[in-house]
Write an enzyme that holds these catalytic residues in place. Structure first.
Site, short mmCIF file in Angstrom:
data_model
loop_
_atom_site.label_atom_id
_atom_site.label_comp_id
_atom_site.label_asym_id
_atom_site.label_seq_id
_atom_site.Cartn_x
_atom_site.Cartn_y
_atom_site.Cartn_z
N GLU A 1 0.84 -1.18 0.00
CA GLU A 1 0.00 0.00 0.00
C GLU A 1 0.88 1.25 0.00
OE1 GLU A 1 1.61 -1.04 3.37
OE2 GLU A 1 -0.25 -2.18 3.02
N ASP A 2 0.32 2.35 -0.49
CA ASP A 2 1.04 3.63 -0.46
C ASP A 2 1.20 4.10 0.97
OD1 ASP A 2 1.22 3.63 -3.21
OD2 ASP A 2 -0.56 4.88 -3.50
N VAL A 3 2.09 5.06 1.14
CA VAL A 3 2.39 5.58 2.48
C VAL A 3 1.14 6.16 3.15
CG1 VAL A 3 3.10 7.82 1.53
CG2 VAL A 3 3.94 7.11 3.77
#
Length: 282
Positions: A97-99
């Site tokens: 997942e993205d930050v």
């Protein structure tokens, strides 16, 4: 593996030309110069939840400069490395997942290869205690922490793109919307989209156009410029780009279907439908 494949292609007669068999007898005795002992790798698996929108999955370093103080990988492995007394490790997971994206539900499966461990005997209670230590963090939580075999790790990657993932997203629209404007999204099933590699990852991923499937959608009206969208998609779908279109690189997209400019404000992974590792009793 490259050596093994190369040997498979070589004829026995050609091999023997360069490496006579049986080999000739040595004329001198061996002298011991050095002896090293390394333990086979130990594999630890589990599932993690990420509750922070400022925590990357792996250390975020750009041009030699660190961007965030920690990562999911480090919060998990710092405890494992100390207890297993290892030299290094390899971290992998079922997607990433993205930050700024949270991972909720039962979490995302991960596995860690611990290289050259100096301690390898652990009871179920030892692993539960280790899990509890990791879970002292308020940014992540780990469940189903267990030692697995090397062969079992393959289950996490098997048919990865055929798996499904569920998300919830908070969507903004430029034009005013009513509840009725969202109803067509609820009726869509098995929507095929084409996604070119997003601009934001083009520096590290090859340029390609990929077909992805949005299995189901459910829209909940929030106000005249916002709604929450629940999606079940094929693994590997770029959800942010499906919302805003990525300058026309993802078609169709939420913006194009609603005939407005749309963007995504928040994104949560609700479930990663990989039935591994085996669930353990809490």
């Amino acid at each position: 593996m490259a050596v093994v494949k190369a040997l498979d292609k070589i004829k026995d007669s050609d091999f023997c030309l360069h490496f006579p068999w049986p080999p000739s007898s040595p004329k001198t005795t061996c002298q011991v110069v050095d002896i090293q002992c390394n333990h086979a790798s130990v594999f630890v698996a589990g599932r993690y939840n990420k509750y922070s929108r400022t925590l990357p999955q792996t250390p975020w370093v750009i041009d030699g400069e660190r961007k965030m103080e920690s990562s999911v990988e480090e919060l998990i492995t710092e405890q494992l490395m100390a207890v297993f007394k290892v030299d290094s490790f390899n971290f992998s997971s079922s997607g990433r997942e993205d930050v700024d994206v949270r991972t909720l539900g039962r979490g995302r499966p991960f596995t860690i290869e611990l290289l050259n461990p100096h301690r390898v005997q652990f009871t179920e209670q030892d692993m539960k205690d280790l899990q509890q230590k990791i879970n002292n963090s308020d940014k992540i939580k780990v469940r189903d922490l267990q030692i697995v075999s090397r062969d079992a790790v393959a289950h996490m990657k098997e048919g990865e793109e055929e798996k499904t993932k569920c998300y919830s997203a908070l969507i903004w629209t430029e034009k005013s919307i009513r509840k009725e404007d969202l109803e067509f999204l609820n009726d869509m099933k098995e929507l095929k989209i084409i996604q070119k590699t997003p601009l934001r990852v083009l520096h590290r991923r090859p340029l390609a156009a990929r077909c992805r499937i949005i299995h189901t959608m459910k829209a909940e009206y929030v106000d005249e410029h916002h709604f929450r969208l629940y999606l079940k998609t094929q693994a590997g779908t770029y959800i942010k780009e499906f919302a805003h279109g990525d300058f026309g690189r993802t078609v169709p997209n939420i913006g194009s279907m609603m005939k407005t400019t749309a963007d995504i404000l928040e994104l949560d992974v609700e479930s990663v439908d990989v039935d591994w590792p085996p669930a353990l009793e809490d």
